[in-house]
Design a protein around this motif. Sequence first.
Motif, mmCIF file in Angstrom:
data_model
loop_
_atom_site.group_PDB
_atom_site.id
_atom_site.type_symbol
_atom_site.label_atom_id
_atom_site.label_comp_id
_atom_site.label_asym_id
_atom_site.label_seq_id
_atom_site.Cartn_x
_atom_site.Cartn_y
_atom_site.Cartn_z
ATOM 1 N N LYS A 78 0.885 -1.175 0.000
ATOM 2 C CA LYS A 78 0.000 0.000 0.000
ATOM 3 C C LYS A 78 0.919 1.219 0.000
ATOM 4 N N PRO A 79 1.442 1.567 -1.198
ATOM 5 C CA PRO A 79 2.509 2.578 -1.282
ATOM 6 C C PRO A 79 2.159 3.915 -0.634
ATOM 7 N N ASP A 80 0.855 4.282 -0.583
ATOM 8 C CA ASP A 80 0.542 5.592 0.004
ATOM 9 C C ASP A 80 0.669 5.608 1.529
ATOM 10 N N ASP A 81 1.112 4.504 2.125
ATOM 11 C CA ASP A 81 1.366 4.497 3.569
ATOM 12 C C ASP A 81 2.694 5.171 3.939
ATOM 13 N N ALA A 82 3.507 5.520 2.924
ATOM 14 C CA ALA A 82 4.786 6.206 3.201
ATOM 15 C C ALA A 82 5.051 7.214 2.093
ATOM 16 N N PRO A 83 5.798 8.295 2.390
ATOM 17 C CA PRO A 83 6.176 9.231 1.324
ATOM 18 C C PRO A 83 7.003 8.513 0.251
ATOM 19 N N ALA A 84 7.045 9.094 -0.953
ATOM 20 C CA ALA A 84 7.788 8.472 -2.062
ATOM 21 C C ALA A 84 9.232 8.185 -1.644
ATOM 22 N N GLY A 85 9.727 6.990 -1.983
ATOM 23 C CA GLY A 85 11.116 6.619 -1.687
ATOM 24 C C GLY A 85 11.348 6.238 -0.236
ATOM 25 N N CYS A 86 10.271 6.098 0.547
ATOM 26 C CA CYS A 86 10.397 5.788 1.985
ATOM 27 C C CYS A 86 9.565 4.544 2.330
ATOM 28 N N GLU A 87 9.753 4.023 3.544
ATOM 29 C CA GLU A 87 8.972 2.870 4.010
ATOM 30 C C GLU A 87 8.518 3.094 5.451
ATOM 31 N N ASN A 88 7.321 2.569 5.766
ATOM 32 C CA ASN A 88 6.821 2.666 7.153
ATOM 33 C C ASN A 88 7.161 1.368 7.899
ATOM 34 N N TRP A 89 8.107 1.428 8.773
ATOM 35 C CA TRP A 89 8.563 0.229 9.492
ATOM 36 C C TRP A 89 7.836 0.116 10.836
ATOM 37 N N PHE A 90 7.180 -1.031 10.997
ATOM 38 C CA PHE A 90 6.520 -1.392 12.268
ATOM 39 C C PHE A 90 7.372 -2.516 12.835
ATOM 40 N N ILE A 91 8.012 -2.263 13.964
ATOM 41 C CA ILE A 91 8.947 -3.250 14.527
ATOM 42 C C ILE A 91 8.404 -3.750 15.845
ATOM 43 N N LEU A 92 8.121 -5.050 15.892
ATOM 44 C CA LEU A 92 7.515 -5.626 17.105
ATOM 45 C C LEU A 92 8.492 -6.588 17.771
ATOM 46 N N LEU A 93 8.732 -6.347 19.051
ATOM 47 C CA LEU A 93 9.525 -7.266 19.868
ATOM 48 C C LEU A 93 8.577 -7.890 20.883
#
Length: 491
Positions: free
Chosen positions: A365-380
Amino acid sequence: MKSAVIIGAGIAGIAASIRLAAKGYTVDVFEANAYPGGKLSTFDLPNPAGENYRFDAGPSLFTLPELVNDLFRLAGENPADWFRYIRLPEICRYFWDDGTRLTAWGDTNAFAEEVERKLGEPAAHIRNFLADSAFKYGITESLFLQDSLHKAGTWLNRRALNGYLNLPKLGLFGTMNGANQRTFSHPKLVQLFNRYATYNGSDPYQTPALLNIIPHLEYNIGAYFPEKGMVDITNALTALARRLQVRFHFGTPVDRIVVQNGKAAGVEVRGEVKRCDVVVSNMDVTPTYRKLLPDQPAPERTLKQPRSSSGLIFYWGIRRTFPELDMHNIFFSNDYRTEFDYLFRRRDRIYEDPTIYLNITSKNKPDDAPAGCENWFILLNAPANEGQDWDTIIAETRQQVIRKLSHNLGVDVGSLIECEAILDPRTIEARTSSAQGALYGTASNNRFAAFLRHPNFSSGIRNLYFVGGSVHPGGGIPLCLLSAKIAAQWA
Ligand code: FAD
């Protein structure tokens, strides 16, 4: 017309509202937060330039979508008109610090062949394991998941008889780790399948081998992703509930359940009593008794069961894209047993080499992050909240996560983080009232755990029902949806 009040608009509360409205009840849902969904909600995080990253706050893996579709059909609607999702061709990419990488393909044959090629484990081992997982699920689903364990009828029908006959094959008497060690010769594969214990917040070195039914959901039935993000499960079902005239009252916590003559007669909200015929609590069962029913006898044995694991989540806006990553990624600990020892026995902090789950919805779902970026959800995985020094744990763990990801990806990950939010066991508890911030209610670390979960009704108070991750059949979206189905059946 009969009336129902539901306490909480978590996914189980919303599902219960739909089922009761479809049965002809008038339904009011009181929700403490200003938004629906509880753990299954969303938020935006801006970067310094004011561009938005969108995150699903909690669940990231969607299985058994038919349970969502059932609710639309129950209301006479076509599910596809309301809610769309895709089946993922890749379930997860796995990374180990020694450079081994493995893709769990949605096509089980492709996965089995990849395992044989990369780890030398015969492909047949995977195929047999997944066939056995399907067999066990078939029995367990009808016996343990679709019905109440606390009604005699569940134990006296033909499905139950089939279950009794197959009981020895279900794996109630050994641990998940023990079974996986007998099935697979490669330790990395044992670790990979042991990981499924964490899907309900348990410990593979203690939980019964029966939990090996979980991979069946992902591999044989499929891993899915809603086109508008996980939160669309909440949004689409809330819209459906509204279509059935369910009334939602947001920012409105319930303070007390009113009990008269042994019956739930209503709820108290901001000093006013709202009367109804049926009360359904989607609040975690422990605070339901402690805060909403302080004068009623509580099922102490049930409430004292050990909690499932909680989570520490870093939401990072990352100003780069990584083709070697997919939507679901796991970076395994080098010492899985010690990691679980910290989670369930020591419980004072997170192990220094934790397994990292990295979810990136912007891959699909590319519109979840600005162009050239990624939305990282990190779960421990984190121990349930017992007042640990979380600020120190968060600071230490953040450095360990950056170090491990940087090692595996060959870049300084820390320098790519342009915005950040954090969720920890304390904030999970504060935002959803989940006792000790547990993600899945109680842990399933012994073979009686299923029977020690609270039923979907009260045995002492008539017309009081319970739904959600802290009661039968358990935590996670699919089981929460089933809890609503079971409760509504009896209401
Ligand atoms: P909750 O989401 O706990 O919501 C309860 C609601 O009740 C809240 O909105 C709360 O505000 C409200 N409430 C409580 N008390 C009151 C009151 N007195 N008055 C009014 N309102 C009240 N599951 C999966 O299937 N897949 C995953 O990948 C997955 N990953 C997860 C990752 C994280 C980080 C978390 C936190 C959970 C994850 N889960 C996952 C678990 C899943 O989110 C939960 O099992 C499920 O969403 C719980 O739903 P619930 O209906 O029990 O209610």
